[in-house]
Design an enzyme around this catalytic site. Structure first.
Site, PDB file in Angstrom:
ATOM      1  N   LYS A 114      47.573 -26.056  74.214  1.00 61.02           N
ATOM      2  CA  LYS A 114      46.934 -26.910  74.577  1.00 61.02           C
ATOM      3  C   LYS A 114      47.754 -27.873  75.312  1.00 61.02           C
ATOM      4  O   LYS A 114      48.851 -27.468  75.293  1.00 61.02           O
ATOM      5  CB  LYS A 114      47.367 -28.561  73.355  1.00 61.02           C
ATOM      6  CG  LYS A 114      46.153 -29.648  73.353  1.00 61.02           C
ATOM      7  CD  LYS A 114      44.667 -28.843  72.400  1.00 61.02           C
ATOM      8  CE  LYS A 114      44.099 -30.264  72.608  1.00 61.02           C
ATOM      9  NZ  LYS A 114      42.611 -29.210  71.828  1.00 61.02           N
ATOM     10  N   GLY A 226      32.573 -42.757  67.712  1.00 60.67           N
ATOM     11  CA  GLY A 226      32.853 -42.235  69.491  1.00 60.67           C
ATOM     12  C   GLY A 226      31.905 -41.685  69.587  1.00 60.67           C
ATOM     13  O   GLY A 226      30.763 -40.683  69.340  1.00 60.67           O
ATOM     14  N   GLY A 228      31.234 -39.823  73.499  1.00 62.85           N
ATOM     15  CA  GLY A 228      31.746 -39.413  74.232  1.00 62.85           C
ATOM     16  C   GLY A 228      31.116 -37.537  74.053  1.00 62.85           C
ATOM     17  O   GLY A 228      29.941 -37.758  73.858  1.00 62.85           O
ATOM     18  N   GLY A 231      30.935 -36.849  70.055  1.00 55.00           N
ATOM     19  CA  GLY A 231      30.182 -37.436  69.268  1.00 55.00           C
ATOM     20  C   GLY A 231      29.092 -38.041  70.166  1.00 55.00           C
ATOM     21  O   GLY A 231      27.492 -37.841  68.862  1.00 55.00           O
TER      22      GLY A 231
HETATM   23  P1  NAD Z   1      35.385 -37.607  75.478  1.00 50.61           P
HETATM   24  O1  NAD Z   1      36.502 -38.485  75.898  1.00 50.61           O
HETATM   25  O2  NAD Z   1      34.211 -37.346  75.973  1.00 50.61           O
HETATM   26  O3  NAD Z   1      34.941 -38.624  73.765  1.00 50.61           O
HETATM   27  C1  NAD Z   1      35.668 -39.357  73.055  1.00 50.61           C
HETATM   28  C2  NAD Z   1      35.454 -40.639  72.774  1.00 50.61           C
HETATM   29  O4  NAD Z   1      36.375 -41.611  71.551  1.00 50.61           O
HETATM   30  C3  NAD Z   1      34.985 -41.968  74.066  1.00 50.61           C
HETATM   31  O5  NAD Z   1      33.335 -42.010  74.023  1.00 50.61           O
HETATM   32  C4  NAD Z   1      35.589 -42.803  73.685  1.00 50.61           C
HETATM   33  O6  NAD Z   1      35.185 -44.123  74.163  1.00 50.61           O
HETATM   34  C5  NAD Z   1      35.936 -43.286  72.140  1.00 50.61           C
HETATM   35  N1  NAD Z   1      36.406 -43.329  71.427  1.00 50.61           N
HETATM   36  C6  NAD Z   1      38.110 -43.816  72.180  1.00 50.61           C
HETATM   37  N2  NAD Z   1      38.984 -44.735  71.374  1.00 50.61           N
HETATM   38  C7  NAD Z   1      38.059 -44.708  70.348  1.00 50.61           C
HETATM   39  C8  NAD Z   1      38.586 -45.985  69.023  1.00 50.61           C
HETATM   40  N3  NAD Z   1      39.237 -46.452  69.292  1.00 50.61           N
HETATM   41  N4  NAD Z   1      37.179 -46.293  68.686  1.00 50.61           N
HETATM   42  C9  NAD Z   1      36.107 -45.773  68.452  1.00 50.61           C
HETATM   43  N5  NAD Z   1      35.995 -44.764  69.723  1.00 50.61           N
HETATM   44  C10 NAD Z   1      36.807 -44.069  70.513  1.00 50.61           C
HETATM   45  O7  NAD Z   1      36.203 -37.119  74.562  1.00 50.61           O
HETATM   46  P2  NAD Z   1      35.229 -35.486  73.563  1.00 50.61           P
HETATM   47  O8  NAD Z   1      35.717 -34.207  74.484  1.00 50.61           O
HETATM   48  O9  NAD Z   1      34.398 -36.068  72.997  1.00 50.61           O
HETATM   49  O10 NAD Z   1      36.266 -35.248  72.466  1.00 50.61           O
HETATM   50  C11 NAD Z   1      36.097 -36.205  71.075  1.00 50.61           C
HETATM   51  C12 NAD Z   1      37.678 -35.692  70.139  1.00 50.61           C
HETATM   52  O11 NAD Z   1      37.161 -34.898  69.804  1.00 50.61           O
HETATM   53  C13 NAD Z   1      38.477 -35.278  70.266  1.00 50.61           C
HETATM   54  O12 NAD Z   1      39.280 -35.698  69.110  1.00 50.61           O
HETATM   55  C14 NAD Z   1      38.794 -34.095  70.727  1.00 50.61           C
HETATM   56  O13 NAD Z   1      40.241 -33.455  70.154  1.00 50.61           O
HETATM   57  C15 NAD Z   1      38.334 -33.562  69.703  1.00 50.61           C
HETATM   58  N6  NAD Z   1      37.150 -32.044  70.428  1.00 50.61           N
HETATM   59  C16 NAD Z   1      36.413 -31.683  71.279  1.00 50.61           C
HETATM   60  C17 NAD Z   1      35.682 -30.675  71.920  1.00 50.61           C
HETATM   61  C18 NAD Z   1      35.235 -30.573  72.951  1.00 50.61           C
HETATM   62  O14 NAD Z   1      34.727 -28.995  73.249  1.00 50.61           O
HETATM   63  N7  NAD Z   1      34.839 -31.582  73.946  1.00 50.61           N
HETATM   64  C19 NAD Z   1      36.369 -29.372  70.911  1.00 50.61           C
HETATM   65  C20 NAD Z   1      36.871 -30.091  69.754  1.00 50.61           C
HETATM   66  C21 NAD Z   1      37.616 -30.843  69.400  1.00 50.61           C
END
Ligand code: NAD
Length: 423
Positions: A114, A226, A228, A231
């Site tokens: 990471k 979430g 992003g 989500g």
């Molecule tokens: P992202 O940056 O696209 O989205 C994150 C989302 O969380 C955003 O909508 C942000 O506004 C929201 N957020 C932040 N703080 C918040 C809070 N306090 N309450 C509610 N919402 C909040 O990130 P992502 O890629 O969607 O990743 C989200 C999670 O999934 C992370 O923990 C990441 O490690 C995990 N993850 C992502 C992937 C991937 O393929 N992108 C794979 C495995 C795990």
């Protein structure tokens, strides 16, 4: 805790105290030997880099970046790059450890890694974001590579950032090297499905869990924290599949409509206004109210430690699908266990992204690009096999899914270490 365990805990040189806490939860169940614990307790490599970037205002600013390779017994490092102001090497190490377990649980030939830069990308212009990305890659270029460590997107990093990473790495090595990074744009060797593979992989698991719990898909009620990459895609696919997504949130707020949200409408609203909050026809609620809302399925898909001791007692969902990494604190975990909620743990739940990353890496290395149908079929097969492996261990040991997934991941990593002669 035996003496060796205590010693590793107390060792100030161990970068990952959090990993030790994770291991503690399963330590006695797994009956790890001292040597096994020694090997798992600390990351193999952790790089901390400082690099200068000239901002648009003409000022030079130093940034701090990290890359941690936790374990590479099963293959090269694999793990996302996160841009977030609160990064610490310890937190990154913990996430790298989880990546190692994740790759082992879904049985793909990678170790765990990471990385990231301590920066708030929202405070950067697009060209500054590119300079920070390129500066970070120049600083860690010697430590990554298609057979060494392969980055991917994570919180606040995306396809464009992966494209800059690829370009910078190829400029440095003067070689075409698409397999150095995954989650790239399709035009540069990426896979279209990668954009929503974490969400889709989680949904394949959710379907298996719902069969176990006897919950019907049509009308099943879901809350997603979430909005992003993960989500939003999860909410969209579930909505298309006939689930009732009643609540979603982002860092600026949360919304609820008990009869179900129009997810494409919420997405358009977020694109227009920058947040899901204030979407017409919904009630603005707090993030804690979202976690406690009356739903069948709760999906944390934002940041770590969101389900904690102060809110876990209020959760009403029957299934929790941990799409975020480490969204549940140890304290909340105990409360959730007592409530008999079926929790699909992060190391399994959100592994769809890394599975499709593996397909992307493999296609890049072989220069052989598959039809979307094949990617989806192989993703579903991999996810359901992992679910069945974990579930079989739950039955065998009478434990819940988090312990079973850890057991499986740890067992596979240690087996590789043993074959290499390190144990
Ligand atoms: P992202 O940056 O696209 O989205 C994150 C989302 O969380 C955003 O909508 C942000 O506004 C929201 N957020 C932040 N703080 C918040 C809070 N306090 N309450 C509610 N919402 C909040 O990130 P992502 O890629 O969607 O990743 C989200 C999670 O999934 C992370 O923990 C990441 O490690 C995990 N993850 C992502 C992937 C991937 O393929 N992108 C794979 C495995 C795990």
């Amino acid at each position: 805790m035996n003496k060796n365990h205590e010693r590793i805990h107390a060792d100030e040189k161990n970068l990952c105290k959090l990993c030790m806490s994770e291991l503690d939860a399963i330590y006695s169940d797994l009956a790890l030997t001292e040597d096994e614990l020694e090997i798992l307790a600390m990351p193999r490599r952790a790089f901390i880099v400082h690099f200068p970037v000239k901002t648009e205002a003409g000022k030079t600013k130093m940034f701090i970046g990290y890359r941690v390779q936790y374990n590479d017994a099963r293959g090269p490092g694999k793990g996302g790059i996160r841009f977030h102001p609160d990064l610490t090497v310890e937190h990154i190490s913990d996430l790298a450890f989880l990546m190692g377990l994740k790759c082992a649980v879904v049985n793909i030939p990678f170790g765990g890694a990471k990385g990231g830069v301590a920066v708030n990308p929202k405070e950067l212009s697009r060209s500054e974001l590119e300079l920070v990305t390129r500066g970070y890659i120049r600083a860690i270029a010697d430590f990554i590579g298609p057979f060494r460590d392969i980055p991917a997107p994570d919180v606040y990093t995306d396809e464009q950032i992966m494209a800059w990473i690829l370009d910078e790495y190829e400029r440095i090595t003067r070689k075409h090297s698409p397999a150095v990074v995954t989650g790239k744009p399709v035009e540069l060797g990426g896979i279209k499905t990668r954009r929503y593979s974490t969400a889709l992989g989680g949904i394949y698991l959710l379907e298996e869990a719902m069969k176990e719990r006897g919950i019907e898909k049509s009308g099943a009620c879901v809350a997603v924290q979430g909005f992003g990459h993960v989500g939003e895609n999860t909410a969209r696919i579930l909505h298309e599949e006939g689930y009732r997504v009643i609540a979603v949130s982002d860092s600026k707020g949360a919304i609820l409509n008990q009869t179900g949200l129009d997810i494409p409408g919420v997405t358009a609203h977020k694109e227009r206004t920058g947040s899901v909050a204030g979407f017409p026809g919904t009630q603005n609620i707090s993030n804690d109210q979202l976690l406690a809302c009356d739903c069948d399925i709760l999906i944390p898909a934002a940041l770590s430690d969101q389900l904690n001791g102060s809110n876990a007692g209020d959760i009403k969902a029957k299934i929790i699908l941990e799409l975020a990494n480490a969204p549940t604190t140890t304290e909340a975990d105990k409360i959730i266990l007592a409530k008999d909620i079926m929790l699909i743990p992060d190391v399994l739940a959100n592994s769809g992204g890394v599975v499709v990353s593996y397909f992307e890496w493999s296609q890049n290395l072989n220069n052989d690009y598959w039809e979307e149908e094949k990617v989806l079929r192989k993703l579903k097969h991999t996810m359901i096999s992992a679910f069945n492996d974990v579930h079989a261990l739950c039955r065998e040991h009478g434990c819940r899914m988090r312990e079973a997934a850890y057991r499986l991941g740890v067992k596979r990593i240690l087996h590789a270490e043993r074959l290499r002669g390190n144990l």
